[in-house]
Design a protein around this motif. Structure first.
Motif, PDB file in Angstrom:
ATOM      1  N   HIS A   1       0.834  -1.200   0.000  1.00 27.08           N
ATOM      2  CA  HIS A   1       0.000   0.000   0.000  1.00 27.08           C
ATOM      3  C   HIS A   1       0.877   1.262   0.000  1.00 27.08           C
ATOM      4  CE1 HIS A   1      -3.685   2.100   2.077  1.00 27.08           C
ATOM      5  NE2 HIS A   1      -3.398   2.625   0.907  1.00 27.08           N
ATOM      6  N   ILE A   2       1.880   1.258   0.858  1.00 29.77           N
ATOM      7  CA  ILE A   2       2.775   2.426   0.957  1.00 29.77           C
ATOM      8  C   ILE A   2       3.578   2.607  -0.338  1.00 29.77           C
ATOM      9  CG2 ILE A   2       4.773   3.403   2.189  1.00 29.77           C
ATOM     10  CD1 ILE A   2       3.674   1.923   4.726  1.00 29.77           C
ATOM     11  N   LEU A   3       4.078   1.494  -0.904  1.00 24.70           N
ATOM     12  CA  LEU A   3       4.830   1.573  -2.169  1.00 24.70           C
ATOM     13  C   LEU A   3       3.934   2.143  -3.268  1.00 24.70           C
ATOM     14  CD1 LEU A   3       6.712  -1.860  -2.007  1.00 24.70           C
ATOM     15  CD2 LEU A   3       7.807   0.405  -2.021  1.00 24.70           C
ATOM     16  N   ASN A   4       2.673   1.709  -3.284  1.00 25.75           N
ATOM     17  CA  ASN A   4       1.742   2.225  -4.291  1.00 25.75           C
ATOM     18  C   ASN A   4       1.513   3.724  -4.125  1.00 25.75           C
ATOM     19  OD1 ASN A   4       0.852   0.276  -6.249  1.00 25.75           O
ATOM     20  ND2 ASN A   4       0.019  -0.900  -4.535  1.00 25.75           N
ATOM     21  N   ILE A   5       1.370   4.155  -2.883  1.00 16.06           N
ATOM     22  CA  ILE A   5       1.153   5.582  -2.627  1.00 16.06           C
ATOM     23  C   ILE A   5       2.340   6.404  -3.138  1.00 16.06           C
ATOM     24  CG2 ILE A   5       1.102   7.319  -0.770  1.00 16.06           C
ATOM     25  CD1 ILE A   5      -0.753   5.369   0.772  1.00 16.06           C
ATOM     26  N   HIS A   6       3.555   5.933  -2.841  1.00 18.69           N
ATOM     27  CA  HIS A   6       4.728   6.717  -3.237  1.00 18.69           C
ATOM     28  C   HIS A   6       5.146   6.481  -4.688  1.00 18.69           C
ATOM     29  CE1 HIS A   6       5.355   8.648   0.574  1.00 18.69           C
ATOM     30  NE2 HIS A   6       5.112   7.500   1.177  1.00 18.69           N
ATOM     31  N   GLY A   7       4.508   5.498  -5.329  1.00 18.13           N
ATOM     32  CA  GLY A   7       4.797   5.256  -6.744  1.00 18.13           C
ATOM     33  C   GLY A   7       3.799   5.938  -7.665  1.00 18.13           C
ATOM     34  N   LYS A   8       2.773   6.496  -7.045  1.00 15.42           N
ATOM     35  CA  LYS A   8       1.655   7.061  -7.810  1.00 15.42           C
ATOM     36  C   LYS A   8       2.110   8.092  -8.851  1.00 15.42           C
ATOM     37  CE  LYS A   8      -1.340   8.824  -5.119  1.00 15.42           C
ATOM     38  NZ  LYS A   8      -2.244   8.940  -3.964  1.00 15.42           N
ATOM     39  N   ASN A   9       3.013   8.967  -8.436  1.00 22.05           N
ATOM     40  CA  ASN A   9       3.423  10.025  -9.356  1.00 22.05           C
ATOM     41  C   ASN A   9       4.754   9.723 -10.025  1.00 22.05           C
ATOM     42  OD1 ASN A   9       1.116  11.569  -8.652  1.00 22.05           O
ATOM     43  ND2 ASN A   9       2.156  12.113  -6.740  1.00 22.05           N
ATOM     44  N   LYS A  10       5.090   8.443 -10.127  1.00 23.66           N
ATOM     45  CA  LYS A  10       6.363   8.094 -10.753  1.00 23.66           C
ATOM     46  C   LYS A  10       6.119   7.216 -11.976  1.00 23.66           C
ATOM     47  CE  LYS A  10       9.375   8.602  -6.789  1.00 23.66           C
ATOM     48  NZ  LYS A  10       8.353   9.071  -5.822  1.00 23.66           N
TER      49      LYS A  10
ATOM     50  N   SER B   1      11.836   6.054   0.711  1.00 26.60           N
ATOM     51  CA  SER B   1      13.216   6.155   0.230  1.00 26.60           C
ATOM     52  C   SER B   1      13.490   5.208  -0.929  1.00 26.60           C
ATOM     53  CB  SER B   1      14.178   5.782   1.359  1.00 26.60           C
ATOM     54  OG  SER B   1      14.755   6.894   1.898  1.00 26.60           O
ATOM     55  N   VAL B   2      12.962   4.009  -0.839  1.00 24.21           N
ATOM     56  CA  VAL B   2      13.157   3.015  -1.905  1.00 24.21           C
ATOM     57  C   VAL B   2      12.618   3.571  -3.225  1.00 24.21           C
ATOM     58  CG1 VAL B   2      12.362   0.778  -2.791  1.00 24.21           C
ATOM     59  CG2 VAL B   2      13.209   0.951  -0.435  1.00 24.21           C
ATOM     60  N   MET B   3      11.410   4.117  -3.192  1.00 22.70           N
ATOM     61  CA  MET B   3      10.822   4.642  -4.425  1.00 22.70           C
ATOM     62  C   MET B   3      11.655   5.799  -4.963  1.00 22.70           C
ATOM     63  SD  MET B   3       8.353   2.634  -5.019  1.00 22.70           S
ATOM     64  CE  MET B   3       7.634   3.327  -6.462  1.00 22.70           C
ATOM     65  N   ASN B   4      12.125   6.630  -4.061  1.00 25.56           N
ATOM     66  CA  ASN B   4      12.908   7.786  -4.475  1.00 25.56           C
ATOM     67  C   ASN B   4      14.265   7.371  -5.050  1.00 25.56           C
ATOM     68  OD1 ASN B   4      12.975  10.734  -4.533  1.00 25.56           O
ATOM     69  ND2 ASN B   4      14.732  10.468  -3.151  1.00 25.56           N
ATOM     70  N   GLU B   5      14.944   6.457  -4.369  1.00 25.21           N
ATOM     71  CA  GLU B   5      16.253   5.977  -4.841  1.00 25.21           C
ATOM     72  C   GLU B   5      16.111   5.275  -6.185  1.00 25.21           C
ATOM     73  OE1 GLU B   5      19.219   6.535  -3.659  1.00 25.21           O
ATOM     74  OE2 GLU B   5      18.576   7.565  -1.825  1.00 25.21           O
ATOM     75  N   ALA B   6      15.027   4.523  -6.356  1.00 27.47           N
ATOM     76  CA  ALA B   6      14.812   3.815  -7.625  1.00 27.47           C
ATOM     77  C   ALA B   6      14.717   4.824  -8.770  1.00 27.47           C
ATOM     78  CB  ALA B   6      13.544   2.975  -7.551  1.00 27.47           C
ATOM     79  N   ALA B   7      14.051   5.928  -8.522  1.00 28.76           N
ATOM     80  CA  ALA B   7      13.919   6.964  -9.547  1.00 28.76           C
ATOM     81  C   ALA B   7      15.293   7.564  -9.878  1.00 28.76           C
ATOM     82  CB  ALA B   7      12.954   8.050  -9.082  1.00 28.76           C
ATOM     83  N   ILE B   8      16.135   7.687  -8.843  1.00 31.17           N
ATOM     84  CA  ILE B   8      17.480   8.227  -9.068  1.00 31.17           C
ATOM     85  C   ILE B   8      18.323   7.251  -9.907  1.00 31.17           C
ATOM     86  CG2 ILE B   8      19.644   8.898  -7.915  1.00 31.17           C
ATOM     87  CD1 ILE B   8      17.839  10.017  -5.627  1.00 31.17           C
ATOM     88  N   TYR B   9      18.206   5.943  -9.611  1.00 31.40           N
ATOM     89  CA  TYR B   9      18.914   4.943 -10.429  1.00 31.40           C
ATOM     90  C   TYR B   9      18.456   5.013 -11.882  1.00 31.40           C
ATOM     91  CZ  TYR B   9      21.181   2.623  -6.465  1.00 31.40           C
ATOM     92  OH  TYR B   9      21.973   2.352  -5.392  1.00 31.40           O
ATOM     93  N   ALA B  10      17.154   5.184 -12.088  1.00 31.32           N
ATOM     94  CA  ALA B  10      16.620   5.281 -13.456  1.00 31.32           C
ATOM     95  C   ALA B  10      17.206   6.500 -14.165  1.00 31.32           C
ATOM     96  CB  ALA B  10      15.096   5.361 -13.416  1.00 31.32           C
TER      97      ALA B  10
END
Ligand code: ATP
Length: 274
Positions: free
Chosen positions: A199-208, A233-242
């Motif tokens: 649920h939390i990953l989905n919330i923070h992935g919504k705008n990515k 942090s995981v969602m944010n770091e993943a975006a940085i790796y991308a």
């Protein structure tokens, strides 16, 4: 010290739907908040008002988010401070900051035409820790002022005031705070289970921009014992790796790398504070 009692406004409003997992905490909190909303009934029945709600649990699990959502749910103004802001060298300064905090809550409610105000104190254990026979006189005065403010809350008050506080060390709190008529309600805010993590990953992935191949359920599986803050942090770091790979989409491998990074980061943090 020149440092003034800082009170932070909530940026935009936040609702319970913006908080992942924590189903039980949300239900318990809403039940408690209904006491603030149904104040007329409460008063008529002679029930004493709910003055304080204590949120208890590990760091980064969403306690501050819950307090903000509580303010939105009850249409209250939201005033936040951290326990560490009240710690000062000079006797009396902490106490006067506590007084200012409540004063500001009342004046902001009046200004914004709200019937209630939620005062949120994070790290309450810093000022509400067990008193040990005059050792910390300054802390004593600060805590006493907080108790005085709580005792001064009545159902007929306008605006109505509710104190919310967060701690990850409830056993450290002075028993005066836990007495009936003070922090009557304790709500546990635990680390999320797998469903909560998803649920939390989905919330923070919504705008990515997530690739269609991304399987967040797998990430939720791999992140046992991660807090909400770590998942963010995981969602944010993943975006940085991308971004580093000039990939327009976030792929599963970016997420896996991010999980490792956050996990290792935590470990080194812990080593260095030993
Ligand atoms: P602390 O005890 O360290 O103050 P806390 O429990 O108050 O932590 P928050 O400040 O509410 O934690 O959460 C920090 C950040 O982590 C949030 O801004 C949010 O991005 C993310 N987060 C934490 N928990 C959740 C959650 N349940 N749902 C969505 N995001 C979360």
């Amino acid at each position: 010290s020149e440092r003034k009692a800082r009170t932070r406004k909530a940026p935009a409003y936040l609702t319970f739907d913006d908080i992942g997992g924590q189903q039980r905490a949300k239900i318990e909190l809403k039940e408690a908040l209904d006491f603030l909303i149904k104040h007329e009934e409460i008063r008529k029945l002679g029930i004493r008002p709910l003055k304080g709600i204590l949120l208890e649990g590990p760091p980064g699990t969403g306690k501050t988010l819950l307090a903000k959502a509580a303010a939105h749910y009850t249409n209250s103004v939201f005033i936040a401070a951290s326990g560490s802001e009240f710690v000062e060298m000079y006797v009396g300064v902490g106490a006067s900051r506590v007084r200012e905090l409540f004063k500001e809550a009342r004046s902001r409610a009046a200004k914004e035409n709200k019937e209630s105000a939620i005062v949120f104190i994070d790290e309450i254990d810093v000022i509400g820790g067990k008193r040990d026979g005059g050792q910390h006189r300054e802390y004593d005065q600060t805590l006493n002022q907080l108790l005085t403010e709580m005792d001064g809350i009545h159902t007929t008050d306008s605006p109505r005031i509710l104190l919310m506080a967060a701690t990850n060390r409830k056993e450290m709190l002075d028993s005066a705070l836990l007495r009936p008529g003070r922090f009557d309600r304790h709500i546990e805010v635990d680390l999320p289970d797998k469903k909560g993590r998803l649920h939390i990953l989905n919330i923070h992935g919504k705008n990515k921009p997530l690739s269609e191949q991304v399987n967040l359920e797998m990430i939720a599986e791999e992140t046992f014992q991660f807090s909400g803050a770590q998942l963010e942090s995981v969602m944010n770091e993943a975006a940085i790796y991308a971004m580093r790979e000039e990939s327009p989409l976030i792929e599963q491998k970016h997420l896996s790398q991010a999980v490792d990074k956050v996990m290792i980061g935590e470990r080194t943090d812990r080593e260095s504070t030993k």
